[in-house]
Design an enzyme around this catalytic site. Sequence first.
Site, short mmCIF file in Angstrom:
data_model
loop_
_atom_site.label_atom_id
_atom_site.label_comp_id
_atom_site.label_asym_id
_atom_site.label_seq_id
_atom_site.Cartn_x
_atom_site.Cartn_y
_atom_site.Cartn_z
CE LYS A 1 -3.36 2.50 2.76
NZ LYS A 1 -4.22 2.55 3.93
CD GLU B 1 9.06 -6.09 7.30
OE1 GLU B 1 8.80 -4.96 6.79
OE2 GLU B 1 8.78 -6.39 8.48
N GLY C 1 -4.78 -1.64 4.96
CA GLY C 1 -3.99 -2.77 4.47
C GLY C 1 -4.69 -4.11 4.68
NE ARG C 2 -6.66 -3.63 10.73
CZ ARG C 2 -5.96 -2.51 10.86
NH1 ARG C 2 -4.80 -2.37 10.26
NH2 ARG C 2 -6.43 -1.50 11.59
CD GLU D 1 -2.06 -4.32 11.30
OE1 GLU D 1 -2.65 -4.09 10.24
OE2 GLU D 1 -0.85 -4.64 11.34
CE LYS E 1 5.78 -0.85 10.06
NZ LYS E 1 4.84 -0.11 9.23
O1 F6P Z 1 3.07 -2.82 9.69
C1 F6P Z 1 1.70 -3.05 9.58
C2 F6P Z 1 1.22 -2.77 8.21
O2 F6P Z 1 1.15 -1.41 8.02
C3 F6P Z 1 -0.11 -3.44 7.92
O3 F6P Z 1 -1.18 -2.73 8.39
C4 F6P Z 1 -0.04 -3.58 6.45
O4 F6P Z 1 -0.98 -4.50 5.99
C5 F6P Z 1 1.38 -4.03 6.27
O5 F6P Z 1 2.11 -3.29 7.23
C6 F6P Z 1 1.99 -3.84 4.92
O6 F6P Z 1 1.97 -2.51 4.54
P1 F6P Z 1 2.17 -2.09 3.03
O7 F6P Z 1 1.08 -2.71 2.23
O8 F6P Z 1 2.14 -0.59 3.03
O9 F6P Z 1 3.52 -2.62 2.59
#
Ligand code: F6P
Length: 522
Positions: free
Chosen positions: A208, A214, A265-266, A351, A491
């Site tokens: 997102k 990661e 995101g979720r 979450e 983080k």
């Molecule tokens: O660290 C939590 C989070 O922000 C989640 O809410 C989200 O789904 C995930 O990291 C991945 O985030 P992104 O889609 O921005 O990489």
Amino acid sequence: MNRTRCDHTPAWGQLQTAFEATGRAFDARAAFATDSKRFDAFSQSAPHVFADLSKNLIDQPTEALLLDLARQTGVEAHRDAMFNGDAINVTEGRQVMHWLLRNPAIAPVEQAQPAITNVSNDLVQVHATLDAMLAFAEQMRADEAITDVVNIGIGGSDLGPQMAVVALDEFVTPGKRFHFVSNVDGHELAAVLRKVKPESTLFLVASKTFTTIETMTNAQSAKAWFSRQGGTDIARHFAALTTNVAAANAFGITTTFGFWDWVGGRYSVWSAIGLPLAIAIGAAGFREFLAGAHDMDAHFRSAPLAQNLPVRLGLLDVWYRNFHGFTSRSVAPYHSALKRYPAYLQQLEMESNGKRVDVLGQALPFATSPVVWGEPGTNGQHAYFQMLHQGTDVVPVEFVAVKHPKHSLDGHHTLLLANVVAQAQALMLGKADAGGHKHFTGNRPSTFLLLDELNPTSLGALIALQEHRVFVSGSLWGINSFDQWGVELGKVLAKDVEKRLVNGDAAGLDGSTAGLLARLRG
Ligand code: F6P
């Protein structure tokens, strides 16, 4: 909008009184013995899902009080505010509109759907993006040269598409393999890269924000591997699924599918993040997935509270967490393809509702999200069900069963269904005629969700049901279910520790962290 926190309502006190009077000692077996209509009162159909709630520790007067609680907290107005496009994610100043992603382009009047005029421009964009993404999915499905799809993403950018691709394996087009890389642990990516070839692989970088460390690390390594292997056509072999198209372009990816900051995101499997699923089951299948979820949205928006399944489940969650004091809920899908469903629900619920302050930032004097955990049945029976039946903690269990299988192997499905029904029965009935080690107290609550078939439509409905039940409990608790500040501290500290791991600087660290650092560097 005005929200009233559950503990500031008259119903909250009445529920406490009811819990002390009858709730604590409630016995579901006795309730069935005195009420021949209990199954009817506590079961219901919702779109694509039948639910039996009758083995739960609840009677009709308690459910009536819980419904009062829902009304007094203003859960209906809160729900309507979400569907109206109001910025109910107040800590981030954002709308919450994952539901719009599954709204038909032109809602037929006969569906009696409430007007969506406030967000009609967003809906136009949603469908333009959906059409483009599904056209790309069909193109990839038809492209026999592409045999492997590697999704690189984490959290909601991994769990939703992965859970759904695995769940709908029976509907996946032959000739394509799907891989999901989420962990920054290089073992995961390396194992996938050993199996694929650059000329036949499509990498989907799903993020997102397009900043998650990661995902960025894995995407960089995948791109470097692609070049090292002689791959040149990034536009054909890499696509980005993100709200941050500029960052994806800067990364060197020009094939992009966007979405919006109003999709958490979720809650993003319905957006471009669902592209792996769309490639797996095709455009028509993906539209069925959206349609199943939309049917559940319509139910949540319009069914009276007493027959509104997400509301009834959310109320039970509050009853168990805040009155019985149960700390966890176990989810037991009796379908091997639902093996990532518990992991998906962990992010969705924990979450969203793992919060210790209300929307105003005030510390809460009561408990919020339970721990959500589980494994598919019957596997769980041979692992932790011992604890569910005879352990010291009561853990409500939420079974999911599927009536019709997609295989024709003799006997298996009857045995599977016999097991799920028997487990629910054993939890409730217990076994009193044997003492000591062989005694089962029984009266252990469970909910039984039943799908006719596991298909894109029913999976969409089941997931939307879970989204909305989490909305309901979060709404009652007065929290913001749509932010996730709790993941930020780790983080920030990881960046600092990463530097120290390289330069060995332990100044100012606590003793344990300094000791671990020395050990890791030694
Ligand atoms: O660290 C939590 C989070 O922000 C989640 O809410 C989200 O789904 C995930 O990291 C991945 O985030 P992104 O889609 O921005 O990489």
